[in-house]
Design an enzyme around this catalytic site. Structure first.
Site, short mmCIF file in Angstrom:
data_model
loop_
_atom_site.label_atom_id
_atom_site.label_comp_id
_atom_site.label_asym_id
_atom_site.label_seq_id
_atom_site.Cartn_x
_atom_site.Cartn_y
_atom_site.Cartn_z
N GLU A 194 0.83 -1.22 0.00
CA GLU A 194 0.00 0.00 0.00
C GLU A 194 0.86 1.26 0.00
O GLU A 194 1.71 1.43 0.87
CB GLU A 194 -0.92 -0.02 1.23
CG GLU A 194 -1.92 1.12 1.23
CD GLU A 194 -2.95 0.99 2.36
OE1 GLU A 194 -3.32 -0.14 2.74
OE2 GLU A 194 -3.37 2.05 2.87
N LYS A 219 -7.45 -1.02 11.43
CA LYS A 219 -6.85 -1.48 10.17
C LYS A 219 -5.64 -0.61 9.85
O LYS A 219 -4.59 -1.08 9.42
CB LYS A 219 -7.87 -1.44 9.04
CG LYS A 219 -7.41 -2.08 7.75
CD LYS A 219 -6.68 -1.12 6.82
CE LYS A 219 -6.29 -1.79 5.51
NZ LYS A 219 -5.49 -0.92 4.64
N ASP A 235 4.35 -14.61 11.83
CA ASP A 235 2.96 -14.99 11.55
C ASP A 235 2.06 -13.78 11.80
O ASP A 235 1.57 -13.56 12.90
CB ASP A 235 2.60 -16.17 12.47
CG ASP A 235 1.21 -16.71 12.21
OD1 ASP A 235 0.43 -16.05 11.49
OD2 ASP A 235 0.91 -17.80 12.73
N HIS A 248 -2.42 10.83 -0.44
CA HIS A 248 -2.30 9.60 -1.23
C HIS A 248 -2.06 9.89 -2.70
O HIS A 248 -1.61 9.02 -3.43
CB HIS A 248 -3.60 8.79 -1.13
CG HIS A 248 -3.66 7.93 0.09
ND1 HIS A 248 -4.75 7.18 0.42
CD2 HIS A 248 -2.75 7.71 1.06
CE1 HIS A 248 -4.51 6.54 1.55
NE2 HIS A 248 -3.31 6.84 1.96
C1 MEV Z 1 -6.09 2.89 5.02
O1 MEV Z 1 -5.33 1.77 4.68
C2 MEV Z 1 -6.10 3.11 6.53
C3 MEV Z 1 -7.02 4.23 7.02
O2 MEV Z 1 -8.34 3.99 6.55
C4 MEV Z 1 -6.97 4.20 8.54
C5 MEV Z 1 -8.00 5.10 9.23
O3 MEV Z 1 -9.05 5.39 8.64
O4 MEV Z 1 -7.72 5.46 10.39
C6 MEV Z 1 -6.60 5.56 6.50
#
Ligand code: MEV
Length: 427
Positions: free
Chosen positions: A82, A266, A282, A380
């Site tokens: 990413e 995430k 792992d 991004h």
């Molecule tokens: C993207 O990979 C991760 C985000 O969505 C985390 C978040 O929203 O805090 C940018």
């Protein structure tokens, strides 16, 4: 002559970056050969690792900069597909460094193994019987793996729980707690559990069904904390106070709402998984532990905490299970993992877990800072444009120029990139 002089790491070519790593760490070329495209996992090793191998699978490996952890500079390898993750972690680490960097570590290396005991007339009585034999059972488990004691590890405790409200009626669960030191410990604990099954059946008169470790490794918690000064947080038209308060508001959303917490966590795991993967550990075990831990109160919540310090600084804290190993398994077999551990100068699992936690905290801050201010898309854009340029078939010398053009036009689309390339290439 130092060819890399005056160039920032991200401005350097790949050979220059490898040169810089050697200069900054004093490591030798052979120490870092796992970062070489021809020095990674061999097909023969891969064939011995899993079944039905047909090839190898690659990912980009980047080095996060500016991490100052427990008073030491750490160059952090991250394997991830990413865009923006490595850049964002590096940038947030730079903000932390201005206030002394991260404090990080792990509390212990105790893994939990579970035995499910069924067909008991009285699970509570069976639980008491197991506890009466606790010392003998622990000695049996220890005898099965005498080497562990030499490294300061070994079985530490036996605990019992009766699960009352299950669809199959009440049953007993026995937890074996083992200090696994620098091993990940999965095989070790699973085989110890196998050895305890018959003695526990004899003691309780029941039937031992499952014997398997728990991935909710809540006695193997890694943590990290950092402080961010208002002057570091301010940027563009945003004051430090605005950024700090925006981050705390964004965190409160995640801490109270599982829909937001899933995305928030995430983002945390973007950083942690990338470090775990670079060390051939792992990452599914770490993921499982993280999310189960996030839900430990009965509600799925944020893995991080953000608050305001007395002097107005922003304070960040993270804590989560981190079942990692640096001895044995894929870590030993994978040359890239070996190079990663050397680059970080990691000698214990506790150090590695602390580093991964610090990266997770930095990653979370990067996402919250962007979300709470200009939004995530802006940052991004240029990396996304580079990816589009590459997908459209741009030659290496065309990528930067094409990406810049797409950003300027605010039209980062594959069809537009192909159109421009066709013009340039006279097609
Ligand atoms: C993207 O990979 C991760 C985000 O969505 C985390 C978040 O929203 O805090 C940018």
């Amino acid at each position: 002559m130092d060819l890399t002089m005056n160039k920032k790491f991200y401005q350097q070519s790949i050979p220059e970056r490898l040169e810089t790593l050697k200069e900054r760490t004093g490591l030798k070329p052979e120490d870092l050969k796992g970062f070489n495209p021809n020095g990674g996992l061999s097909l023969e090793s891969a064939n011995g690792m899993i079944e039905n191998v047909v090839g190898l699978y690659s990912l980009p490996l980047g080095i996060a900069q500016n991490f100052f952890i427990n008073g030491r500079e750490v160059l952090v390898p991250m394997a991830i597909e990413e865009p923006s993750v490595v850049a964002s972690a590096s940038f947030m680490a730079k903000l932390a460094k201005a206030s002394g960097g991260f404090e990080a570590g792990m509390r212990s290396q105790e893994m939990i193994g579970q035995l499910q005991v069924l067909d008991l007339a009285d699970p509570h009585q069976a639980a008491a019987q197991v506890l009466e034999e606790k010392e003998a059972l622990l000695a049996k488990a220890a005898a099965f793996h005498p080497n562990l004691a030499k490294y300061g590890g070994g079985p530490r405790n036996l605990e019992v729980r009766v699960i009352e409200d299950s669809p199959i009626g009440a049953f007993l669960v026995v937890h074996l707690i083992v200090d696994v030191q620098d091993a990940m410990g999965a095989n070790l604990i699973n085989s110890m559990l196998e050895h305890l099954a018959s003695p526990i059946e004899e003691i309780t008169g029941g039937r031992v069904h499952l014997r398997i470790l728990s991935n909710l490794s809540d006695r193997r918690l890694a943590w990290a904390r950092a402080r961010f000064a208002l002057a570091e947080l301010a940027f563009g038209d945003y004051s430090g106070e605005e950024v700090r308060d925006g981050i705390i508001e964004a965190w409160a959303f995640a801490d109270c709402d599982p829909y937001r917490a899933a995305t928030h966590n995430k983002g945390v795991m973007n950083g942690i998984d990338a470090v775990v993967l670079a060390c051939a550990n792992d990452w599914r075990a770490v993921e499982a532990g993280a999310h189960a831990y996030a839900a430990r109160s009965g509600r799925y919540r944020s893995l991080t905490q953000w608050s305001k310090a007395e002097n107005g600084d922003l304070l960040g804290f993270i804590e989560l299970p981190m079942a990692l190993g640096i001895v044995g398994g894929a870590t030993k077999l994978h040359p890239t993992a070996q190079a990663s551990l050397k680059l970080m100068g990691v000698k214990t699992v506790a150090e590695l877990g602390g580093i991964a936690a610090a990266v997770g905290l930095a990653q979370n801050l990067g996402a919250l800072r962007a979300l709470a201010t200009e939004g995530i898309q802006r940052g991004h854009m240029s990396l996304h444009a580079r990816q589009i340029a590459l997908t459209a078939g741009a030659k290496p010398e065309q990528v930067d120029r094409l990406a810049k053009m797409l950003v300027e036009e605010k039209n980062i689309k594959l069809t537009r990139a192909q159109e421009i390339l066709a013009q340039w290439n006279g097609k």
